[in-house]
Write a protein that holds these residues in place. Structure first.
Motif, PDB file in Angstrom:
ATOM      1  N   ALA A 205       0.817  -1.219   0.000  1.00  0.00           N
ATOM      2  CA  ALA A 205       0.000   0.000   0.000  1.00  0.00           C
ATOM      3  C   ALA A 205       0.849   1.267   0.000  1.00  0.00           C
ATOM      4  CB  ALA A 205      -0.924  -0.006   1.218  1.00  0.00           C
ATOM      5  N   ILE A 206       2.103   1.167   0.430  1.00  0.00           N
ATOM      6  CA  ILE A 206       2.899   2.371   0.616  1.00  0.00           C
ATOM      7  C   ILE A 206       3.193   3.077  -0.707  1.00  0.00           C
ATOM      8  CG2 ILE A 206       5.246   1.391   0.502  1.00  0.00           C
ATOM      9  CD1 ILE A 206       5.854   3.033   3.061  1.00  0.00           C
ATOM     10  N   TRP A 207       3.249   2.320  -1.802  1.00  0.00           N
ATOM     11  CA  TRP A 207       3.479   2.942  -3.113  1.00  0.00           C
ATOM     12  C   TRP A 207       2.306   3.853  -3.487  1.00  0.00           C
ATOM     13  CZ3 TRP A 207       6.661   4.351  -6.795  1.00  0.00           C
ATOM     14  CH2 TRP A 207       6.172   4.613  -8.072  1.00  0.00           C
ATOM     15  N   GLU A 208       1.093   3.329  -3.420  1.00  0.00           N
ATOM     16  CA  GLU A 208      -0.091   4.110  -3.810  1.00  0.00           C
ATOM     17  C   GLU A 208      -0.400   5.214  -2.820  1.00  0.00           C
ATOM     18  OE1 GLU A 208      -2.066   3.878  -6.445  1.00  0.00           O
ATOM     19  OE2 GLU A 208      -1.368   2.038  -7.412  1.00  0.00           O
ATOM     20  N   ASP A 209      -0.221   4.938  -1.533  1.00  0.00           N
ATOM     21  CA  ASP A 209      -0.669   5.866  -0.502  1.00  0.00           C
ATOM     22  C   ASP A 209       0.353   6.956  -0.172  1.00  0.00           C
ATOM     23  OD1 ASP A 209      -2.889   4.268  -0.402  1.00  0.00           O
ATOM     24  OD2 ASP A 209      -2.351   3.271   1.476  1.00  0.00           O
ATOM     25  N   ARG A 210       1.636   6.646  -0.360  1.00  0.00           N
ATOM     26  CA  ARG A 210       2.648   7.590   0.109  1.00  0.00           C
ATOM     27  C   ARG A 210       3.636   8.004  -0.981  1.00  0.00           C
ATOM     28  NH1 ARG A 210       7.306   6.130   4.580  1.00  0.00           N
ATOM     29  NH2 ARG A 210       8.407   8.119   4.541  1.00  0.00           N
ATOM     30  N   VAL A 211       4.231   7.028  -1.661  1.00  0.00           N
ATOM     31  CA  VAL A 211       5.336   7.337  -2.560  1.00  0.00           C
ATOM     32  C   VAL A 211       4.870   8.034  -3.830  1.00  0.00           C
ATOM     33  CG1 VAL A 211       7.278   6.386  -3.856  1.00  0.00           C
ATOM     34  CG2 VAL A 211       6.693   5.435  -1.614  1.00  0.00           C
ATOM     35  N   TRP A 212       3.921   7.442  -4.530  1.00  0.00           N
ATOM     36  CA  TRP A 212       3.459   8.039  -5.787  1.00  0.00           C
ATOM     37  C   TRP A 212       2.904   9.455  -5.582  1.00  0.00           C
ATOM     38  CZ3 TRP A 212      -0.199   5.087  -9.675  1.00  0.00           C
ATOM     39  CH2 TRP A 212      -0.281   5.810 -10.868  1.00  0.00           C
ATOM     40  N   PRO A 213       2.043   9.698  -4.578  1.00  0.00           N
ATOM     41  CA  PRO A 213       1.552  11.060  -4.383  1.00  0.00           C
ATOM     42  C   PRO A 213       2.679  12.074  -4.118  1.00  0.00           C
ATOM     43  CG  PRO A 213       0.182   9.510  -3.176  1.00  0.00           C
ATOM     44  CD  PRO A 213       1.364   8.736  -3.677  1.00  0.00           C
ATOM     45  N   ALA A 214       3.686  11.650  -3.365  1.00  0.00           N
ATOM     46  CA  ALA A 214       4.798  12.567  -3.081  1.00  0.00           C
ATOM     47  C   ALA A 214       5.603  12.862  -4.338  1.00  0.00           C
ATOM     48  CB  ALA A 214       5.693  11.965  -2.006  1.00  0.00           C
ATOM     49  N   LEU A 215       5.803  11.843  -5.181  1.00  0.00           N
ATOM     50  CA  LEU A 215       6.517  12.047  -6.443  1.00  0.00           C
ATOM     51  C   LEU A 215       5.766  13.027  -7.338  1.00  0.00           C
ATOM     52  CD1 LEU A 215       7.452   8.324  -7.237  1.00  0.00           C
ATOM     53  CD2 LEU A 215       9.080  10.149  -6.704  1.00  0.00           C
ATOM     54  N   ALA A 216       4.465  12.833  -7.468  1.00  0.00           N
ATOM     55  CA  ALA A 216       3.672  13.697  -8.337  1.00  0.00           C
ATOM     56  C   ALA A 216       3.597  15.116  -7.806  1.00  0.00           C
ATOM     57  CB  ALA A 216       2.274  13.106  -8.512  1.00  0.00           C
ATOM     58  N   GLU A 217       3.627  15.271  -6.505  1.00  0.00           N
ATOM     59  CA  GLU A 217       3.591  16.608  -5.906  1.00  0.00           C
ATOM     60  C   GLU A 217       4.863  17.387  -6.223  1.00  0.00           C
ATOM     61  OE1 GLU A 217       2.385  19.947  -3.866  1.00  0.00           O
ATOM     62  OE2 GLU A 217       1.193  18.185  -4.436  1.00  0.00           O
ATOM     63  N   ARG A 218       5.997  16.723  -6.198  1.00  0.00           N
ATOM     64  CA  ARG A 218       7.269  17.403  -6.452  1.00  0.00           C
ATOM     65  C   ARG A 218       7.547  17.531  -7.944  1.00  0.00           C
ATOM     66  NH1 ARG A 218       9.394  20.601  -3.264  1.00  0.00           N
ATOM     67  NH2 ARG A 218       9.373  19.085  -1.551  1.00  0.00           N
ATOM     68  N   ILE A 219       7.183  16.504  -8.722  1.00  0.00           N
ATOM     69  CA  ILE A 219       7.487  16.478 -10.154  1.00  0.00           C
ATOM     70  C   ILE A 219       6.188  16.181 -10.904  1.00  0.00           C
ATOM     71  CG2 ILE A 219       8.867  15.368 -11.955  1.00  0.00           C
ATOM     72  CD1 ILE A 219      10.893  14.602  -9.786  1.00  0.00           C
ATOM     73  N   PRO A 220       5.536  17.193 -11.457  1.00  0.00           N
ATOM     74  CA  PRO A 220       4.242  16.973 -12.119  1.00  0.00           C
ATOM     75  C   PRO A 220       4.268  15.895 -13.200  1.00  0.00           C
ATOM     76  CG  PRO A 220       4.629  19.323 -11.797  1.00  0.00           C
ATOM     77  CD  PRO A 220       5.889  18.628 -11.383  1.00  0.00           C
ATOM     78  N   ALA A 221       5.407  15.732 -13.889  1.00  0.00           N
ATOM     79  CA  ALA A 221       5.493  14.692 -14.920  1.00  0.00           C
ATOM     80  C   ALA A 221       5.326  13.292 -14.341  1.00  0.00           C
ATOM     81  CB  ALA A 221       6.831  14.790 -15.654  1.00  0.00           C
ATOM     82  N   PHE A 222       5.531  13.151 -13.043  1.00  0.00           N
ATOM     83  CA  PHE A 222       5.410  11.842 -12.411  1.00  0.00           C
ATOM     84  C   PHE A 222       3.970  11.510 -12.004  1.00  0.00           C
ATOM     85  CE2 PHE A 222      10.113  11.358 -10.902  1.00  0.00           C
ATOM     86  CZ  PHE A 222      10.471  11.109 -12.213  1.00  0.00           C
TER      87      PHE A 222
END
Length: 395
Positions: free
Chosen positions: A290-307
């Motif tokens: 769950a940590i990928w969907e709940d924590r990692v991916w949202p943080a990546l997209a917040e810092r780098i819109p292309a992500f």
């Protein structure tokens, strides 16, 4: 398979990167002509920290000794053939650099202090204002950032797998022996280890013993009646591809939100600790999916819109050999045992510190102390004295 002899001058417990580095440095030193045995419980290294490492090196530490270790590590990587021989392969370094981000003044001040230390020691770390960050990395958002610290050219991902295999291969050619077994006990007399007992039933007489057991280091130390604060801790790694490629290599960005991410060839890599970071069983490699969907991916997209448009390609769990005292390595002799050398507790820095630590432990075996680089600030004796050497720059 049992050991070929019943007695060895040096028994190294743990054959992954640190143990192999010690064995190689020992075997290549003309001043040493003894027998070396490396005891490794799993020669496939399937679950070793070495196999799950992201294999990076950085200058951006906050303690002088760690910067000095990294300076030598960089020299070693760049000039591997000078150390290993003309027939050795080169060790590739993808020098995209680390990028530390601060969004509060205490963290920014730590970056300023660390950069001044690194600069005094010859490192090329630069501080970047929000405007400079936007200019250098226009594909990233820095609205919440007040300062960055970046060192391209001296930091990045290196080919740790080749280095590790060359340590082992060349050590074997110089006579280092390996046995597949687990150290199960020590026999002691007069404050010294006289014999190492192995899971295959053998009993090995020894001159000196090196604890290079990674996340299991505390178990090995306990066999000598010594307590060290080294424990396995999970670290998650994710490999992903982006629909929209970034226009330049992504430095290993240490984000204030608690994750880190970087270029990984044509793909990208991200990593983080569990939500609750604490000790785990050394055989526990269960992934928190769950940590990928709940924590990692949202943080990546917040810092780098292309992500916002990315696809997970691979993931794994590795273990830090985490030093709960101060997140720094524990090295050298313990006051309670005259011939047990420690090389433990690297807290995620083992691969990059292996060249300097392997050399240092080998010199300690041969000469009775540190020679090329004084590693005494990382002495295991600080566990006894309760004097931590805290390293703030731990990912």
């Amino acid at each position: 398979m049992t050991a070929a002899h019943s007695s060895y001058d040096v028994v190294i417990i743990g054959g992954a990167m640190i143990g192999s580095a010690v064995a190689w440095w020992l075997a290549r030193d003309p001043a040493f002509d003894g027998r070396i045995l490396v005891v490794e419980r799993d020669p496939s290294f399937e679950f070793a920290s070495t196999s799950h490492s992201n294999s990076c090196i950085r200058m951006q530490f906050g303690t002088e000794i760690n910067v000095a270790i990294s300076r030598f590590g960089l020299e070693f990587i760049r000039n591997f053939r000078d150390f290993a021989g003309e027939d050795a392969p080169g060790i590739h370094l993808d020098d995209f650099g680390y990028l530390y981000l601060a969004r509060d003044e205490p963290t920014a001040q730590r970056l300023r202090t660390a950069q001044a230390l690194q600069a005094r020691m010859g490192a090329g770390t630069k501080l970047l204002s929000p405007g400079q960050l936007h200019a250098a990395f226009p594909f990233m958002r820095f609205d919440d950032v007040i300062l960055g610290s970046h060192n391209p050219g001296e930091e990045g991902c290196f080919d740790g797998g080749t280095m590790f295999s060359e340590f082992r291969r060349r050590a074997r050619k110089m006579g280092v022996e390996e046995v597949r077994a687990e150290a199960t006990g020590f026999e002691t007399s007069g404050g010294r280890i006289t014999h190492v007992t192995l899971s295959d039933g053998s009993r090995i007489a020894c001159g000196q013993v090196v604890n290079a057991a990674g996340p299991r280091a505390a178990h090995v130390a306990a066999m000598a009646g010594i307590a060290i604060p080294v424990e396995p801790r999970k670290r998650y790694t994710f490999i992903f591809e982006a629909e929209d490629k970034l226009p330049r290599r992504l430095p290993l960005t240490v984000d204030p939100c608690g994750i880190h991410y970087r270029t990984d060839g044509a793909l990208y890599m991200a990593g983080c600790p569990p939500e609750t970071d604490g000790p785990c069983d050394p055989d526990d490699f269960e992934m928190d999916h769950a940590i990928w969907e709940d924590r990692v991916w949202p943080a990546l997209a917040e810092r780098i819109p292309a992500f916002e448009r990315i696809r997970l390609r691979n993931h794994w769990v590795g273990h830090y050999a985490y030093n709960a005292l101060d997140q720094n390595a524990l090295l050298g002799l313990h006051p309670d045992c005259d011939n047990l050398l420690f090389a433990n507790g690297f807290s995620g820095h083992g691969l990059q510190q292996a060249p300097a630590v392997g050399r240092g432990i080998a010199e300690h075996v041969i000469h009775g102390g540190w020679k090329s680089l004084d590693l005494s600030p990382l002495s295991v004796a600080r566990v006894v004295s309760g004097a931590p050497l805290t390293e703030a720059a731990v990912i």
